[in-house]
Write a protein that holds these residues in place. Structure first.
Motif, mmCIF file in Angstrom:
data_model
loop_
_atom_site.group_PDB
_atom_site.id
_atom_site.type_symbol
_atom_site.label_atom_id
_atom_site.label_comp_id
_atom_site.label_asym_id
_atom_site.label_seq_id
_atom_site.Cartn_x
_atom_site.Cartn_y
_atom_site.Cartn_z
ATOM 1 N N ALA A 253 -17.026 26.829 -8.714
ATOM 2 C CA ALA A 253 -16.659 28.242 -8.599
ATOM 3 C C ALA A 253 -17.122 28.838 -7.281
ATOM 4 C CB ALA A 253 -17.252 29.035 -9.764
ATOM 5 N N GLY A 254 -18.027 28.162 -6.584
ATOM 6 C CA GLY A 254 -18.550 28.702 -5.333
ATOM 7 C C GLY A 254 -18.005 28.036 -4.089
ATOM 8 N N VAL A 255 -16.970 27.204 -4.219
ATOM 9 C CA VAL A 255 -16.407 26.494 -3.062
ATOM 10 C C VAL A 255 -14.886 26.577 -3.094
ATOM 11 C CG1 VAL A 255 -18.354 24.886 -2.866
ATOM 12 C CG2 VAL A 255 -16.400 24.308 -4.342
ATOM 13 N N ARG A 256 -14.266 26.144 -2.016
ATOM 14 C CA ARG A 256 -12.805 26.009 -1.977
ATOM 15 C C ARG A 256 -12.448 24.579 -2.327
ATOM 16 N NH1 ARG A 256 -9.149 28.160 2.673
ATOM 17 N NH2 ARG A 256 -10.345 26.700 3.947
ATOM 18 N N LEU A 257 -11.563 24.423 -3.292
ATOM 19 C CA LEU A 257 -11.168 23.097 -3.758
ATOM 20 C C LEU A 257 -9.822 22.722 -3.137
ATOM 21 C CD1 LEU A 257 -11.969 20.777 -5.693
ATOM 22 C CD2 LEU A 257 -10.652 21.937 -7.463
ATOM 23 N N LEU A 258 -9.838 21.665 -2.341
ATOM 24 C CA LEU A 258 -8.597 21.206 -1.746
ATOM 25 C C LEU A 258 -7.615 20.787 -2.840
ATOM 26 C CD1 LEU A 258 -9.931 19.096 1.263
ATOM 27 C CD2 LEU A 258 -9.205 21.486 1.238
ATOM 28 N N GLN A 259 -6.321 20.909 -2.564
ATOM 29 C CA GLN A 259 -5.301 20.701 -3.578
ATOM 30 C C GLN A 259 -4.498 19.425 -3.351
ATOM 31 O OE1 GLN A 259 -4.924 23.154 -6.273
ATOM 32 N NE2 GLN A 259 -6.947 23.460 -5.323
ATOM 33 N N LEU A 260 -4.049 18.834 -4.445
ATOM 34 C CA LEU A 260 -3.108 17.732 -4.386
ATOM 35 C C LEU A 260 -1.693 18.284 -4.219
ATOM 36 C CD1 LEU A 260 -4.510 15.510 -7.274
ATOM 37 C CD2 LEU A 260 -4.639 15.016 -4.825
ATOM 38 N N PRO A 261 -0.782 17.520 -3.649
ATOM 39 C CA PRO A 261 0.598 18.006 -3.487
ATOM 40 C C PRO A 261 1.245 18.327 -4.832
ATOM 41 C CG PRO A 261 0.209 16.055 -2.147
ATOM 42 C CD PRO A 261 -0.987 16.199 -3.037
ATOM 43 N N ASP A 262 2.131 19.303 -4.844
ATOM 44 C CA ASP A 262 2.823 19.708 -6.065
ATOM 45 C C ASP A 262 3.721 18.615 -6.615
ATOM 46 O OD1 ASP A 262 1.613 22.166 -5.933
ATOM 47 O OD2 ASP A 262 3.321 23.161 -4.969
ATOM 48 N N THR A 263 4.045 17.613 -5.792
ATOM 49 C CA THR A 263 4.922 16.533 -6.247
ATOM 50 C C THR A 263 4.203 15.546 -7.158
ATOM 51 O OG1 THR A 263 4.399 15.359 -4.190
ATOM 52 C CG2 THR A 263 6.425 16.660 -4.235
ATOM 53 N N LEU A 264 2.882 15.600 -7.203
ATOM 54 C CA LEU A 264 2.142 14.715 -8.094
ATOM 55 C C LEU A 264 2.188 15.259 -9.524
ATOM 56 C CD1 LEU A 264 -0.977 13.765 -5.942
ATOM 57 C CD2 LEU A 264 1.019 12.382 -6.444
ATOM 58 N N PRO A 265 1.996 14.395 -10.530
ATOM 59 C CA PRO A 265 2.071 14.857 -11.925
ATOM 60 C C PRO A 265 1.106 16.002 -12.211
ATOM 61 C CG PRO A 265 2.107 12.460 -11.833
ATOM 62 C CD PRO A 265 1.828 12.928 -10.436
ATOM 63 N N PHE B 87 -5.891 7.958 -13.481
ATOM 64 C CA PHE B 87 -5.453 8.691 -14.666
ATOM 65 C C PHE B 87 -6.064 10.097 -14.620
ATOM 66 C CE2 PHE B 87 -5.089 4.511 -17.316
ATOM 67 C CZ PHE B 87 -3.994 4.157 -16.564
ATOM 68 N N PRO B 88 -5.523 11.035 -15.405
ATOM 69 C CA PRO B 88 -4.446 10.871 -16.389
ATOM 70 C C PRO B 88 -3.059 11.071 -15.771
ATOM 71 C CG PRO B 88 -5.364 13.070 -16.564
ATOM 72 C CD PRO B 88 -6.163 12.376 -15.506
ATOM 73 N N ILE B 89 -2.102 10.281 -16.237
ATOM 74 C CA ILE B 89 -0.703 10.433 -15.864
ATOM 75 C C ILE B 89 0.077 10.647 -17.151
ATOM 76 C CG2 ILE B 89 1.318 9.359 -14.830
ATOM 77 C CD1 ILE B 89 -0.786 10.013 -12.775
ATOM 78 N N ASP B 90 0.569 11.840 -17.342
ATOM 79 C CA ASP B 90 1.310 12.186 -18.567
ATOM 80 C C ASP B 90 2.742 12.517 -18.183
ATOM 81 O OD1 ASP B 90 2.083 12.855 -21.077
ATOM 82 O OD2 ASP B 90 1.033 14.774 -21.150
ATOM 83 N N GLU C 134 0.843 -1.195 0.000
ATOM 84 C CA GLU C 134 0.000 0.000 0.000
ATOM 85 C C GLU C 134 0.876 1.242 0.000
ATOM 86 O OE1 GLU C 134 -3.746 2.094 2.339
ATOM 87 O OE2 GLU C 134 -2.594 0.528 3.355
ATOM 88 N N ALA C 135 0.522 2.183 -0.842
ATOM 89 C CA ALA C 135 1.257 3.435 -0.944
ATOM 90 C C ALA C 135 0.317 4.604 -0.713
ATOM 91 C CB ALA C 135 1.911 3.567 -2.320
ATOM 92 N N GLN C 136 0.863 5.705 -0.265
ATOM 93 C CA GLN C 136 0.108 6.948 -0.274
ATOM 94 C C GLN C 136 0.199 7.532 -1.679
ATOM 95 O OE1 GLN C 136 -1.729 7.760 2.208
ATOM 96 N NE2 GLN C 136 -0.883 6.301 3.694
ATOM 97 N N MET C 137 -0.709 8.435 -2.007
ATOM 98 C CA MET C 137 -0.763 8.933 -3.377
ATOM 99 C C MET C 137 0.544 9.625 -3.773
ATOM 100 S SD MET C 137 -3.581 11.938 -2.757
ATOM 101 C CE MET C 137 -3.449 13.115 -1.399
ATOM 102 N N VAL C 138 1.260 10.199 -2.809
ATOM 103 C CA VAL C 138 2.514 10.872 -3.145
ATOM 104 C C VAL C 138 3.654 9.890 -3.337
ATOM 105 C CG1 VAL C 138 1.898 13.030 -2.000
ATOM 106 C CG2 VAL C 138 3.021 11.208 -0.689
ATOM 107 N N ASP C 139 3.442 8.615 -3.004
ATOM 108 C CA ASP C 139 4.509 7.620 -3.087
ATOM 109 C C ASP C 139 4.668 7.010 -4.471
ATOM 110 O OD1 ASP C 139 5.074 7.878 -0.378
ATOM 111 O OD2 ASP C 139 3.676 6.278 0.197
ATOM 112 N N LEU C 140 3.589 6.963 -5.260
ATOM 113 C CA LEU C 140 3.588 6.140 -6.469
ATOM 114 C C LEU C 140 4.703 6.502 -7.441
ATOM 115 C CD1 LEU C 140 -0.151 5.537 -7.409
ATOM 116 C CD2 LEU C 140 1.431 4.087 -6.130
ATOM 117 N N MET C 141 4.832 7.751 -7.811
ATOM 118 C CA MET C 141 5.855 8.137 -8.782
ATOM 119 C C MET C 141 7.266 7.889 -8.245
ATOM 120 S SD MET C 141 4.261 8.977 -11.510
ATOM 121 C CE MET C 141 2.948 7.855 -11.081
ATOM 122 N N PRO C 142 7.574 8.313 -7.004
ATOM 123 C CA PRO C 142 8.924 8.016 -6.489
ATOM 124 C C PRO C 142 9.209 6.521 -6.404
ATOM 125 C CG PRO C 142 7.890 9.746 -5.181
ATOM 126 C CD PRO C 142 6.840 9.212 -6.099
#
Length: 298
Positions: A189-201, A149-152, A127-135
């Motif tokens: 447009a009417g809510v705050r969207l949580l962000q994924l870490p910058d390390t993800l694609p 997906f998508p992973i480019d 099991e990996a966390q989402m930030v682990d997959l690419m590394p």
């Protein structure tokens, strides 16, 4: 240091004690063997073979060199064969990574089919966390991974889509959206969207956390989260919302989070990922097993 062709010529001649037979084994001319041995002896500084018109035999220095280099050469050859066998999928362990309970459940079924087809191979599920997959994929810690997906990425191969599911919006349980039958992409447009870490694609972040709606209206960015559980915790605390797959409603039911389907968003897609330079037969066989498991009628 000995060059490969010098060592091959020396070891073969030491075993054959005949220049003609040595040349046949190495598929070169007799003159080439003679030249190689002479060059090697000049580098060593003493003769390695005593030559007469009727006989070739090792000198004392040559015998010692043979005894000390032959085992090492055999070990190198055996190691190379093991690497080839592993690359062809004949032996070894496949490291397969997944994110979340649903991903793990899917890979359990794939692993069972893979082991039936290649009983000489084993699979280690991690099991990996989402930030682990690419590394993990880039470092070799994982040979293949199940992700969204998508992973480019130029160094990462994406296999066929295995699962497509309805895209939903995870919102705080007390949010006004929680009582609606559906939401639209323009509602972001009417809510705050949580962000994924910058390390993800960047391709994945653009899909899951866009900066604007389809009509061009800006979307307010919220805080980022490194793990999915952290993401749901922030949502439950009223810090923002986040798009998820429909499976989340089943596997991550929480009293502080509601899941509302999108009426106009494309489905969220899952598939296998592996390094472009790591496309071994074992990896490809695992990807084929995953495809067959999902797409073959029961």
């Amino acid at each position: 240091m000995l060059e490969r062709h010098e060592l091959e010529a020396f070891l073969t001649l030491a075993e054959e004690l005949h220049f003609g037979r040595t040349a046949e084994r190495l598929r070169v001319s007799t003159a080439r063997v003679s030249q190689t041995i002479a060059k090697l002896e000049r580098r060593v500084g003493v003769p390695l073979f005593n030559r007469t018109s009727r006989r070739v035999r090792l000198t004392a220095v040559g015998e010692r060199l043979y005894e000390e280099t032959r085992p090492a050469w055999d070990q190198i050859g055996a190691a190379l064969l093991r690497a080839i066998d592993t690359g062809r999928g004949l032996t070894g362990t496949l490291q397969a990574a997944f994110v979340g309970a649903a991903g793990g459940q899917l890979l359990i079924g794939v692993t069972e089919l893979f082991r039936q087809r290649l009983p000489g191979c084993d699979v280690r599920l991690r099991e990996a966390q989402m930030v682990d997959l690419m590394p993990w994929l880039r470092s070799g810690e994982a040979d293949i991974a199940l992700g969204t997906f998508p992973i480019d990425e130029p160094d990462i191969v994406t296999g066929p889509v295995l699962v497509s599911e309805v895209r939903m919006l995870a919102v705080p349980a007390q949010h006004a959206f929680a009582h609606r039958p559906s939401v639209s992409l323009e509602d972001l447009a009417g809510v705050r969207l949580l962000q994924l870490p910058d390390t993800l694609p960047a391709s994945l972040r653009a899909d899951r956390t866009p900066r604007t709606t389809p009509a061009g209206r800006p979307i307010e960015p919220g805080p980022s989260a490194a793990t999915f559980t952290e993401m749901l915790t922030l949502i439950g605390a009223g810090q923002g919302v986040f798009p998820v797959g429909a499976h989340t409603r089943r596997y991550y039911a929480r009293p502080d989070v509601a899941y509302v389907p999108f009426s106009d968003a494309p489905p969220l897609q899952w598939g296998l990922l592996w390094p472009a330079e790591g496309a071994t037969a074992r990896v490809l066989a695992f990807a084929e097993a995953a495809h067959d498991l999902i797409h073959t009628p029961a």
